[in-house]
Design a protein around this motif. Structure first.
Motif, PDB file in Angstrom:
ATOM      1  N   THR A  44       0.835  -1.202   0.000  1.00 38.25           N
ATOM      2  CA  THR A  44       0.000   0.000   0.000  1.00 38.25           C
ATOM      3  C   THR A  44       0.867   1.248   0.000  1.00 38.25           C
ATOM      4  O   THR A  44       0.611   2.206  -0.753  1.00 38.25           O
ATOM      5  CB  THR A  44      -0.926   0.020   1.232  1.00 38.25           C
ATOM      6  OG1 THR A  44      -1.695  -1.178   1.261  1.00 38.25           O
ATOM      7  CG2 THR A  44      -1.862   1.218   1.184  1.00 38.25           C
ATOM      8  N   ARG A  45       1.905   1.225   0.846  1.00 39.56           N
ATOM      9  CA  ARG A  45       2.837   2.354   0.899  1.00 39.56           C
ATOM     10  C   ARG A  45       3.491   2.574  -0.462  1.00 39.56           C
ATOM     11  O   ARG A  45       3.607   3.711  -0.936  1.00 39.56           O
ATOM     12  CB  ARG A  45       3.909   2.092   1.952  1.00 39.56           C
ATOM     13  CG  ARG A  45       5.033   3.104   1.952  1.00 39.56           C
ATOM     14  CD  ARG A  45       6.223   2.632   2.791  1.00 39.56           C
ATOM     15  NE  ARG A  45       7.366   3.490   2.586  1.00 39.56           N
ATOM     16  CZ  ARG A  45       8.221   3.370   1.579  1.00 39.56           C
ATOM     17  NH1 ARG A  45       8.049   2.418   0.675  1.00 39.56           N
ATOM     18  NH2 ARG A  45       9.242   4.201   1.459  1.00 39.56           N
ATOM     19  N   CYS A  46       3.912   1.483  -1.111  1.00 36.03           N
ATOM     20  CA  CYS A  46       4.608   1.614  -2.397  1.00 36.03           C
ATOM     21  C   CYS A  46       3.675   2.104  -3.501  1.00 36.03           C
ATOM     22  O   CYS A  46       4.107   2.840  -4.396  1.00 36.03           O
ATOM     23  CB  CYS A  46       5.234   0.274  -2.785  1.00 36.03           C
ATOM     24  SG  CYS A  46       6.642  -0.188  -1.754  1.00 36.03           S
TER      25      CYS A  46
ATOM     26  N   ILE B  20       1.124   4.149  -2.932  1.00 39.45           N
ATOM     27  CA  ILE B  20       0.957   5.576  -2.634  1.00 39.45           C
ATOM     28  C   ILE B  20       2.197   6.365  -3.033  1.00 39.45           C
ATOM     29  O   ILE B  20       2.102   7.456  -3.611  1.00 39.45           O
ATOM     30  CB  ILE B  20       0.649   5.777  -1.137  1.00 39.45           C
ATOM     31  CG1 ILE B  20      -0.715   5.179  -0.793  1.00 39.45           C
ATOM     32  CG2 ILE B  20       0.669   7.259  -0.774  1.00 39.45           C
ATOM     33  CD1 ILE B  20      -1.031   5.186   0.684  1.00 39.45           C
ATOM     34  N   VAL B  21       3.376   5.800  -2.743  1.00 38.65           N
ATOM     35  CA  VAL B  21       4.627   6.456  -3.139  1.00 38.65           C
ATOM     36  C   VAL B  21       4.677   6.592  -4.651  1.00 38.65           C
ATOM     37  O   VAL B  21       5.079   7.629  -5.189  1.00 38.65           O
ATOM     38  CB  VAL B  21       5.857   5.670  -2.627  1.00 38.65           C
ATOM     39  CG1 VAL B  21       7.137   6.195  -3.273  1.00 38.65           C
ATOM     40  CG2 VAL B  21       5.972   5.792  -1.117  1.00 38.65           C
TER      41      VAL B  21
ATOM     42  N   TYR C 133       5.124  12.670   0.342  1.00 38.67           N
ATOM     43  CA  TYR C 133       4.798  11.247   0.385  1.00 38.67           C
ATOM     44  C   TYR C 133       5.330  10.554   1.632  1.00 38.67           C
ATOM     45  O   TYR C 133       4.745   9.574   2.094  1.00 38.67           O
ATOM     46  CB  TYR C 133       5.239  10.539  -0.902  1.00 38.67           C
ATOM     47  CG  TYR C 133       6.670  10.078  -0.983  1.00 38.67           C
ATOM     48  CD1 TYR C 133       7.113   8.954  -0.279  1.00 38.67           C
ATOM     49  CD2 TYR C 133       7.577  10.709  -1.828  1.00 38.67           C
ATOM     50  CE1 TYR C 133       8.412   8.501  -0.385  1.00 38.67           C
ATOM     51  CE2 TYR C 133       8.875  10.262  -1.947  1.00 38.67           C
ATOM     52  CZ  TYR C 133       9.294   9.155  -1.225  1.00 38.67           C
ATOM     53  OH  TYR C 133      10.585   8.708  -1.344  1.00 38.67           O
ATOM     54  N   SER C 134       6.421  11.063   2.217  1.00 32.66           N
ATOM     55  CA  SER C 134       6.927  10.433   3.448  1.00 32.66           C
ATOM     56  C   SER C 134       5.967  10.667   4.611  1.00 32.66           C
ATOM     57  O   SER C 134       5.750   9.771   5.436  1.00 32.66           O
ATOM     58  CB  SER C 134       8.322  10.960   3.793  1.00 32.66           C
ATOM     59  OG  SER C 134       8.305  12.364   4.007  1.00 32.66           O
TER      60      SER C 134
ATOM     61  N   THR D 261       2.913   8.320   4.041  1.00 32.27           N
ATOM     62  CA  THR D 261       3.162   6.881   4.123  1.00 32.27           C
ATOM     63  C   THR D 261       3.796   6.429   5.436  1.00 32.27           C
ATOM     64  O   THR D 261       3.901   5.225   5.674  1.00 32.27           O
ATOM     65  CB  THR D 261       4.077   6.420   2.973  1.00 32.27           C
ATOM     66  OG1 THR D 261       5.352   7.102   3.070  1.00 32.27           O
ATOM     67  CG2 THR D 261       3.439   6.706   1.622  1.00 32.27           C
TER      68      THR D 261
ATOM     69  N   LEU E 168       2.002   3.701   7.477  1.00 29.66           N
ATOM     70  CA  LEU E 168       2.108   2.393   6.834  1.00 29.66           C
ATOM     71  C   LEU E 168       3.496   1.795   7.031  1.00 29.66           C
ATOM     72  O   LEU E 168       3.645   0.578   7.176  1.00 29.66           O
ATOM     73  CB  LEU E 168       1.791   2.515   5.344  1.00 29.66           C
ATOM     74  CG  LEU E 168       0.350   2.892   5.011  1.00 29.66           C
ATOM     75  CD1 LEU E 168       0.206   3.242   3.543  1.00 29.66           C
ATOM     76  CD2 LEU E 168      -0.600   1.764   5.391  1.00 29.66           C
ATOM     77  N   GLU E 169       4.519   2.648   7.038  1.00 27.23           N
ATOM     78  CA  GLU E 169       5.886   2.183   7.311  1.00 27.23           C
ATOM     79  C   GLU E 169       5.980   1.640   8.738  1.00 27.23           C
ATOM     80  O   GLU E 169       6.604   0.598   8.983  1.00 27.23           O
ATOM     81  CB  GLU E 169       6.869   3.342   7.120  1.00 27.23           C
ATOM     82  CG  GLU E 169       8.319   3.014   7.417  1.00 27.23           C
ATOM     83  CD  GLU E 169       8.982   2.189   6.332  1.00 27.23           C
ATOM     84  OE1 GLU E 169      10.148   1.793   6.520  1.00 27.23           O
ATOM     85  OE2 GLU E 169       8.322   1.905   5.303  1.00 27.23           O
TER      86      GLU E 169
END
Length: 300
Positions: free
Chosen positions: A176-178, A180-181, A221-222, A225, A228-229
């Motif tokens: 999901t994070r990737c 969104i990134v 984006y950091s 996300t 999620l990280e």
């Protein structure tokens, strides 16, 4: 009017993306170690200080080398993640554009970035789990440490001790994070490059504009996300309870548990080094990739 750059072969496209990702990772790996350690420290109930005092404590206790623990897994992750993510992005982008009569717009890049990010995450998940485990192993009590010798030992032992599916624990928040990134990094990076070039009168593909645009995109984006990280780190590092159940069975359960027990702000523990990793890696990777491709075109 300058000539269009010579098209790259698929091998060169994926190869330069992977090499650029690896070279950029070597620069920012300490930031990733700090982000993981700070995020997981809060899970154990520790009061986590700021990045600088946390770094000082870590180096004093475990030495400077502790900042580079897991670099083998991080390098391996980039070989799979960076090469597949940016390689697939260009393949998907060009295929979509071909179907749309050669048009490459914001929506095309958004879709290509999202799909390539999700695919790359699934491919690189085993290396990501090994990276998280190796980065934080020394923070555990001595009798609970896994004491991996290297990334290959981590791979073999994880598969043997926890089963192959353990490599995909935390895959949902990671993917999901990737995704969104892929959306925010690619889309906002391109947008900011155009904006700064037009309004600050700087070269669009110059190093200065790449660095500025990548940092602003990374800031956005950091922040989005980071929760999620945090969920991914806890799910990847967790151990089963005596009952056999996992303390963090799913992404939403992890996010709810952390927010309820530790407060919503704990989802952003380790944000500063995480941003350092995101921004530093984005800038250095894009610069390395462009330089490698220019060198390739010049000599091939």
């Amino acid at each position: 009017m300058t000539d269009a750059p010579k098209p790259l072969s698929k091998f060169a496209t994926f190869g330069t993306a992977g090499m650029g990702g690896v070279m950029g990772w070597w620069i920012v790996h300490p930031f990733n170690t700090l982000a993981v350690r700070m995020s997981l420290a809060s899970a154990s109930g520790e009061k986590v200080p700021g990045m600088l005092p946390f770094t000082q404590q870590l180096v004093k206790k475990e030495g400077v080398g502790s900042l580079y623990k897991g670099i083998g897994a991080g390098t391996l992750r980039q070989i799979f993640y960076a090469s597949s993510r940016f390689g697939l992005f260009e393949v998907f982008r060009d295929k979509i554009a071909e179907k749309r009569g050669g048009e490459v717009d914001f929506i095309t890049r958004l879709v290509a970035g999202s799909v390539s990010g999700g695919c790359a995450a699934l491919i690189s998940c085993p290396a990501e789990v090994s990276l998280v485990r190796m980065s934080n192993d020394s923070a555990l009590p001595i009798n609970e440490r896994r004491n991996y010798k290297n990334v290959f030992d981590a791979f073999v032992r994880t598969a043997k001790e926890d089963g192959p599916l353990a490599f995909w624990r935390g895959s949902t928040p990671f993917c999901t994070r990737c995704v969104i990134v892929g959306c925010f990094q690619v889309a906002t990076y391109d947008q900011f490059k155009q904006f700064f070039s037009k309004n600050l009168n700087i070269e669009k593909n110059g190093v200065g504009n790449i660095a500025l645009s990548a940092n602003v995109a990374s800031l956005i984006y950091s922040f989005i996300t980071m929760p999620l990280e945090t969920a991914k780190n806890r799910m990847a590092f967790q151990k089963a309870l005596p009952s056999g159940e996992l303390p963090y069975p799913s992404t939403m359960a992890t996010l709810r548990s952390v927010a309820a027990k530790e407060g919503v702000r704990c989802l952003w523990n380790g944000y500063l080094p995480y941003f350092g990793r995101c921004g530093g890696h984005t800038v250095s990777m894009f610069i390395f990739v462009e330089q490698l491709r220019a060198l390739y075109r010049k000599n091939i």
